[in-house]
Design a protein around this motif. Structure first.
Motif, PDB file in Angstrom:
ATOM      1  N   VAL A   4      34.329  43.953  -9.533  1.00 23.25           N
ATOM      2  CA  VAL A   4      34.334  43.248 -10.811  1.00 23.25           C
ATOM      3  C   VAL A   4      34.646  41.778 -10.572  1.00 23.25           C
ATOM      4  O   VAL A   4      35.479  41.444  -9.720  1.00 23.25           O
ATOM      5  CB  VAL A   4      35.393  43.847 -11.761  1.00 23.25           C
ATOM      6  N   PHE A  17      42.405  42.153 -18.008  1.00 17.74           N
ATOM      7  CA  PHE A  17      41.237  42.748 -17.357  1.00 17.74           C
ATOM      8  C   PHE A  17      41.508  42.972 -15.870  1.00 17.74           C
ATOM      9  O   PHE A  17      41.204  44.030 -15.317  1.00 17.74           O
ATOM     10  CB  PHE A  17      40.011  41.853 -17.518  1.00 17.74           C
ATOM     11  N   GLN A  20      44.024  45.872 -15.397  1.00 14.92           N
ATOM     12  CA  GLN A  20      43.512  47.221 -15.653  1.00 14.92           C
ATOM     13  C   GLN A  20      42.478  47.646 -14.617  1.00 14.92           C
ATOM     14  O   GLN A  20      42.523  48.770 -14.111  1.00 14.92           O
ATOM     15  CB  GLN A  20      42.944  47.311 -17.067  1.00 14.92           C
ATOM     16  N   TYR A  21      41.544  46.759 -14.289  1.00 15.46           N
ATOM     17  CA  TYR A  21      40.527  47.137 -13.301  1.00 15.46           C
ATOM     18  C   TYR A  21      41.158  47.343 -11.929  1.00 15.46           C
ATOM     19  O   TYR A  21      40.871  48.339 -11.240  1.00 15.46           O
ATOM     20  CB  TYR A  21      39.433  46.078 -13.229  1.00 15.46           C
ATOM     21  N   VAL A  76      32.778  39.811 -16.134  1.00 15.10           N
ATOM     22  CA  VAL A  76      33.346  39.530 -17.453  1.00 15.10           C
ATOM     23  C   VAL A  76      33.515  38.016 -17.571  1.00 15.10           C
ATOM     24  O   VAL A  76      34.382  37.427 -16.924  1.00 15.10           O
ATOM     25  CB  VAL A  76      34.701  40.233 -17.656  1.00 15.10           C
ATOM     26  N   VAL A 196      41.667  45.025 -24.226  1.00 17.84           N
ATOM     27  CA  VAL A 196      40.954  45.213 -22.962  1.00 17.84           C
ATOM     28  C   VAL A 196      40.587  46.676 -22.739  1.00 17.84           C
ATOM     29  O   VAL A 196      39.489  46.981 -22.245  1.00 17.84           O
ATOM     30  CB  VAL A 196      41.780  44.645 -21.796  1.00 17.84           C
ATOM     31  N   ARG A 200      36.719  47.561 -22.251  1.00 16.01           N
ATOM     32  CA  ARG A 200      36.242  48.246 -21.051  1.00 16.01           C
ATOM     33  C   ARG A 200      35.417  49.483 -21.422  1.00 16.01           C
ATOM     34  O   ARG A 200      34.416  49.794 -20.758  1.00 16.01           O
ATOM     35  CB  ARG A 200      37.417  48.634 -20.162  1.00 16.01           C
ATOM     36  N   GLN A 201      35.782  50.150 -22.478  1.00 15.81           N
ATOM     37  CA  GLN A 201      34.984  51.285 -22.946  1.00 15.81           C
ATOM     38  C   GLN A 201      33.613  50.821 -23.412  1.00 15.81           C
ATOM     39  O   GLN A 201      32.589  51.452 -23.123  1.00 15.81           O
ATOM     40  CB  GLN A 201      35.699  52.010 -24.084  1.00 15.81           C
ATOM     41  N   TYR A 216      35.808  45.160 -29.829  1.00  9.30           N
ATOM     42  CA  TYR A 216      36.518  45.979 -28.837  1.00  9.30           C
ATOM     43  C   TYR A 216      36.666  47.429 -29.291  1.00  9.30           C
ATOM     44  O   TYR A 216      36.779  48.343 -28.468  1.00  9.30           O
ATOM     45  CB  TYR A 216      37.902  45.369 -28.573  1.00  9.30           C
TER      46      TYR A 216
END
Length: 223
Positions: A4, A17, A20-21, A76, A196, A200-201, A216
């Motif tokens: 990412v 972001f 979480q990633y 992103v 976020v 992401r979903q 979101y």
């Protein structure tokens, strides 16, 4: 392994972001203007590579695209400018207006152009963080310069999505909600974690072709 790239990664939803990633094992290229001052970003754990990048420096964006020599699954384009808009009508600060267009509209386009080759290798996804303020249908005179810059972003993403669909690359703009960040302020009802997680979903569900402006929480917003 998912790879990412995130711009504007040193604070707010950009930082979230990365958190979480990377927390789920992704390799993250985290971009921000001043890496040496990005204490929160530097403190994160995981497979994170930090790059200095100002998205309004289009030559630098192109150079970073050439430097990173690996396929990328998700980009992103989060870096953005807000501040005090560009003054009142009758006394518009056109330098400030131009800055908003440079960062919010052209910066993501430069990022898409630089990293489209990486995304084509994975049939990846390019998510640009926009705003409901960019909705032309809902425009009401608030923050007109900022709103114009986000409307331009939405148009660019919809246009380039059509060009890249044949390569299997999904492109689209997303509204993160009114988020409790430095830009959104302390009264905002949505936390960065909530925003976020939802974004992401929505990014995971992206398909090549004509996009919509999606919030979101999955709500489709008017252009």
């Amino acid at each position: 392994m998912t790879t990412v790239l995130i711009t504007g990664a040193n604070r707010g939803i950009g930082l979230e972001f990365v958190k979480q990633y990377a927390g789920e094992g992704a390799r993250v290229h985290a971009c921000c203007r001043n890496p040496d001052k990005a204490e929160a970003l530097n403190a994160l754990k995981g497979d994170i590579v930090i790059h200095g990048l100002d998205v309004s420096d289009f030559a630098a964006v192109k150079a970073l695209g050439e430097k990173i020599d690996e396929p990328i699954d998700i980009v992103v384009a989060n870096a953005g400018a807000g501040g005090k808009d560009a003054g009142d009508f009758g006394d518009i600060d056109f330098d400030a207006f131009s800055r908003l267009l440079q960062v919010n509209t052209l910066g993501p386009v430069a990022t898409l152009e630089a990293f489209a080759p990486h995304l084509k290798k994975t049939k990846g996804k390019f998510a640009a963080i926009s705003s409901t303020l960019g909705s032309i249908e809902n425009a009401g005179g608030y923050a007109p310069a900022y709103s114009t810059s986000k409307a331009g972003l939405d148009m660019a993403m919809k246009s380039y999505a059509a060009l890249l669909a044949a390569d299997g690359v999904a492109v689209g703009p997303f509204h993160p909600g009114w988020v409790k960040t430095d830009m959104g302020g302390p009264s905002a009802p949505v936390t960065p974690e909530e925003s976020v997680a939802g974004l992401r979903q929505q990014i995971a569900a992206m398909k090549p072709g004509a996009p919509h402006l999606v919030a979101y929480n999955g709500e489709v917003l008017p252009w």
